[in-house]
Design a protein around this motif. Structure first.
Motif, PDB file in Angstrom:
ATOM      1  N   GLU A  83       0.792  -1.106   0.066  1.00 58.81           N
ATOM      2  CA  GLU A  83       0.023   0.077   0.168  1.00 58.81           C
ATOM      3  C   GLU A  83       0.910   1.344  -0.014  1.00 58.81           C
ATOM      4  N   ASN A  84       0.333   2.264  -0.689  1.00 58.88           N
ATOM      5  CA  ASN A  84       0.807   3.784  -0.690  1.00 58.88           C
ATOM      6  C   ASN A  84       2.142   3.678  -1.360  1.00 58.88           C
ATOM      7  N   VAL A  85       2.537   2.880  -2.195  1.00 60.33           N
ATOM      8  CA  VAL A  85       4.012   2.974  -2.829  1.00 60.33           C
ATOM      9  C   VAL A  85       3.942   4.376  -3.772  1.00 60.33           C
ATOM     10  N   LYS A  86       4.945   4.906  -3.850  1.00 63.75           N
ATOM     11  CA  LYS A  86       4.969   6.150  -4.674  1.00 63.75           C
ATOM     12  C   LYS A  86       6.384   6.067  -5.509  1.00 63.75           C
ATOM     13  N   ILE A  87       6.159   6.272  -6.826  1.00 67.28           N
ATOM     14  CA  ILE A  87       7.446   6.278  -7.684  1.00 67.28           C
ATOM     15  C   ILE A  87       7.454   7.526  -8.484  1.00 67.28           C
ATOM     16  N   TYR A  88       8.640   8.026  -8.542  1.00 69.36           N
ATOM     17  CA  TYR A  88       8.593   9.539  -9.240  1.00 69.36           C
ATOM     18  C   TYR A  88       9.811   9.286  -9.984  1.00 69.36           C
ATOM     19  N   ASP A  89       9.848   9.823 -11.322  1.00 67.17           N
ATOM     20  CA  ASP A  89      11.016   9.571 -12.255  1.00 67.17           C
ATOM     21  C   ASP A  89      11.582  11.104 -12.366  1.00 67.17           C
ATOM     22  N   HIS A  90      11.136  12.225 -11.562  1.00 69.77           N
ATOM     23  CA  HIS A  90      11.458  13.497 -11.506  1.00 69.77           C
ATOM     24  C   HIS A  90      11.745  14.187 -10.368  1.00 69.77           C
ATOM     25  N   ASN A  91      12.178  15.431  -9.901  1.00 72.37           N
ATOM     26  CA  ASN A  91      12.207  16.133  -8.740  1.00 72.37           C
ATOM     27  C   ASN A  91      12.192  17.543  -9.257  1.00 72.37           C
ATOM     28  N   HIS A  92      11.757  18.412  -8.410  1.00 70.97           N
ATOM     29  CA  HIS A  92      11.660  19.863  -8.378  1.00 70.97           C
ATOM     30  C   HIS A  92      13.094  20.380  -8.522  1.00 70.97           C
ATOM     31  N   ILE A  93      13.349  21.209  -9.058  1.00 73.80           N
ATOM     32  CA  ILE A  93      14.559  22.282  -9.111  1.00 73.80           C
ATOM     33  C   ILE A  93      14.423  23.237  -8.005  1.00 73.80           C
ATOM     34  N   TYR A  94      15.245  23.586  -7.230  1.00 75.56           N
ATOM     35  CA  TYR A  94      14.970  24.568  -6.209  1.00 75.56           C
ATOM     36  C   TYR A  94      16.126  25.320  -5.922  1.00 75.56           C
ATOM     37  N   THR A  95      17.100  25.543  -6.643  1.00 77.58           N
ATOM     38  CA  THR A  95      18.337  25.982  -6.425  1.00 77.58           C
ATOM     39  C   THR A  95      18.476  27.737  -6.432  1.00 77.58           C
ATOM     40  N   ASN A  96      17.511  28.283  -7.179  1.00 79.51           N
ATOM     41  CA  ASN A  96      17.530  29.783  -7.630  1.00 79.51           C
ATOM     42  C   ASN A  96      16.345  30.232  -6.482  1.00 79.51           C
ATOM     43  N   GLY A  97      16.856  30.675  -5.439  1.00 80.70           N
ATOM     44  CA  GLY A  97      16.093  31.514  -4.470  1.00 80.70           C
ATOM     45  C   GLY A  97      15.134  32.484  -4.774  1.00 80.70           C
ATOM     46  N   ASN A  98      15.447  33.275  -6.008  1.00 75.53           N
ATOM     47  CA  ASN A  98      14.564  34.370  -6.469  1.00 75.53           C
ATOM     48  C   ASN A  98      13.542  33.901  -7.415  1.00 75.53           C
ATOM     49  N   VAL A  99      13.468  32.554  -7.689  1.00 75.42           N
ATOM     50  CA  VAL A  99      12.355  32.323  -8.676  1.00 75.42           C
ATOM     51  C   VAL A  99      11.420  31.059  -7.842  1.00 75.42           C
TER      52      VAL A  99
END
Length: 167
Positions: A83-99
């Motif tokens: 139950e509740n297995v999650k699979i993601y082939d991507h991740n958010h980019i979060y390196t630019n603090g101004n965007v």
């Protein structure tokens, strides 16, 4: 009891075929399934952009599982998911603090789950991971790096049980 079990199996087979048909209708060739896929309630598929999901033969997903693809997820034959297995082939980019994070895009990497693997409940598999054949992934693990064939992965978060001071 025998009749109830037969009716339940018929219901499970029909529900799985219905869900596969809907996914094929929505995603077309981006969603490829071999024979005998079984899914329980709450199975969710999301395919965006150039994403693809390939599922082999005799695969079972328990309640609340989700597959989320922007580039590619492959699940080989005879895998079972708790139950509740999650699979993601991507991740958010979060390196630019101004965007804002939701405007920075994604990093991506193919996910492969090798044949005859059991992924237990509440596991999250992240981008770029290749899990080998005949593996067991224990409950509550976050898989963020490759797992070789014939491997058991468990979370070693020790459960601390202590008396409340003053009681």
């Amino acid at each position: 009891m025998y009749l109830i079990k037969k009716l339940y199996n018929l219901y499970r087979n029909l529900r799985s075929k219905y869900i596969v048909a809907i996914c094929k209708l929505i995603y077309g060739n981006a969603f490829m399934v071999q024979k005998d896929l079984y899914v329980q309630k709450g199975f969710l598929v999301t395919i965006e952009e150039k994403g693809k999901i390939k599922i082999g033969r005799r695969v079972f997903f328990n309640n609340g599982c989700s597959l989320n693809s922007l580039c590619g997820i492959t699940i080989e034959d005879d895998c079972i998911f708790g139950e509740n297995v999650k699979i993601y082939d991507h991740n958010h980019i979060y390196t630019n603090g101004n965007v804002p994070i939701n405007e920075q895009g994604f990093t991506m990497g193919q996910v492969v789950v090798g044949r005859n693997t059991w992924v237990a409940s509440n596991v999250t598999i992240l981008k770029g991971v290749h899990i080998g054949a005949r593996c067991v992934i224990g409950a509550n693990c976050v898989i963020y790096k490759d797992v070789p064939d014939d491997t058991l992965v468990i979370s070693e978060n020790n459960l601390a049980i202590r008396k409340i001071v003053g009681r």
